[in-house]
Design a protein around this motif. Sequence first.
Motif, PDB file in Angstrom:
ATOM      1  N   GLU A 306     -66.032  68.849  39.245  1.00 10.28           N
ATOM      2  CA  GLU A 306     -66.614  67.507  39.187  1.00 10.28           C
ATOM      3  C   GLU A 306     -67.672  67.229  40.203  1.00 10.28           C
ATOM      4  OE1 GLU A 306     -66.649  65.277  37.110  1.00 10.28           O
ATOM      5  OE2 GLU A 306     -64.825  65.911  35.494  1.00 10.28           O
ATOM      6  N   ASN A 310     -71.832  66.557  39.765  1.00 12.77           N
ATOM      7  CA  ASN A 310     -72.231  65.185  39.914  1.00 12.77           C
ATOM      8  C   ASN A 310     -72.927  65.284  41.291  1.00 12.77           C
ATOM      9  OD1 ASN A 310     -70.742  64.261  37.810  1.00 12.77           O
ATOM     10  ND2 ASN A 310     -68.876  63.948  39.067  1.00 12.77           N
ATOM     11  N   ARG A 330     -67.906  69.481  32.237  1.00  9.16           N
ATOM     12  CA  ARG A 330     -66.494  69.900  32.004  1.00  9.16           C
ATOM     13  C   ARG A 330     -65.806  69.806  31.003  1.00  9.16           C
ATOM     14  NH1 ARG A 330     -61.538  68.754  33.662  1.00  9.16           N
ATOM     15  NH2 ARG A 330     -62.127  66.469  33.756  1.00  9.16           N
ATOM     16  N   ARG A 333     -62.486  67.807  29.561  1.00 10.20           N
ATOM     17  CA  ARG A 333     -62.419  66.310  29.372  1.00 10.20           C
ATOM     18  C   ARG A 333     -62.637  65.933  27.714  1.00 10.20           C
ATOM     19  NH1 ARG A 333     -68.053  63.876  31.491  1.00 10.20           N
ATOM     20  NH2 ARG A 333     -69.635  64.675  30.184  1.00 10.20           N
TER      21      ARG A 333
END
Length: 366
Positions: A306, A310, A330, A333
């Motif tokens: 993550e 990000n 990802r 999710r």
Amino acid sequence: MKPPKTGEMLHLRGNALNKGDPVALPLTQSSMYHLPGAPDGHPTYGRVENPTWVHLEHVLAHLEDAPCLTFPSGMGAISAALFATVKAGSHILIPSDGYYVTRLLADRFLSNLGVSVTERPTTAFAEGGFGGFDVVFLESPSNPGLDMMDLPAIATAVRTAGGLTIADNTTMTPLGQRPLDLGIDVVVASDTKAMGGHSDLLMGHVASRNAQIMERVEEWRRVSGAIPGPHEAWLLHRGLETLDVRFDRMCASAQVLAERLAEHEAVKQIRYPGLSDDPSYALAKAQTSRFGFLLSITLETEEKAETFINTCPMLRPATSFGGVHSSAERRARWGDDVDPAFIRLSVGCEPIEELWQAIEISLNAL
């Protein structure tokens, strides 16, 4: 595999123009047509036909070397292909590790209409044979795992067993892989992705050299109302005019990134069909003209995955893929059966050294 003539594609409209006609494709935004007298041979109603669609489908047919019909999304195209080929009592086979919405369509809707659904993983798709299946739905490379199927062998086996094949070619486009040339009966694709290429439209298409199937697909579109908007059709046509150069840059960059990522200590695992030690390499080399623009990496933890997604300034954290902007997500999710730190990375059109520098810096900072 005969590649499509993309230069010829760019001039399909131009070589049919009359003096004074616009070179760019006009956008016809109308639900009604002037229709005195008998309607035969003329546009009738916006749900049935639109001049902007007609030329777009002419271009797509050139790329696929087969008749083509457009739909308002990739799932619209997949739905049309399936509803045009199955009926109550049909038995279909789909990948258990392919695009998850296709599985949802089969499980929540087709199965309730008396269609029997079987799932198999991509790497063992041919195990058990194809006897008794009316429709075999394939996806190669799989999304997101990038495993591949032997399309010619499966197409032959399914035809021998009395069934027909539908292949989702979204990840490769007709420039990278041509399933119809490999014996597949029907091709579907989400043109939302690389075909449009600018992340500003939803579209899909169905192509087949089987006239009876295409008649059913057209009827499904006309009766269900699953039609593309003329503006989206116009945008897709414009996107197709740069597909060749975009796809070339994206695939070339993906190869460079894959080779470098394979050597980075933060990457636990990498999948890219263009790497010689990848499980999909042999099949990809045999049945594709390019190795594609999608790759996957698995990092150490979900948190690091993550953080990487990000914080990298040249990766857009977004679902979907195939745009000019590189993106990553990802996939766990969404419920895909992958490692929580598995990242699907779609390589865009950024200059490769700038893109690599941003990725490397972000990985080094984890």
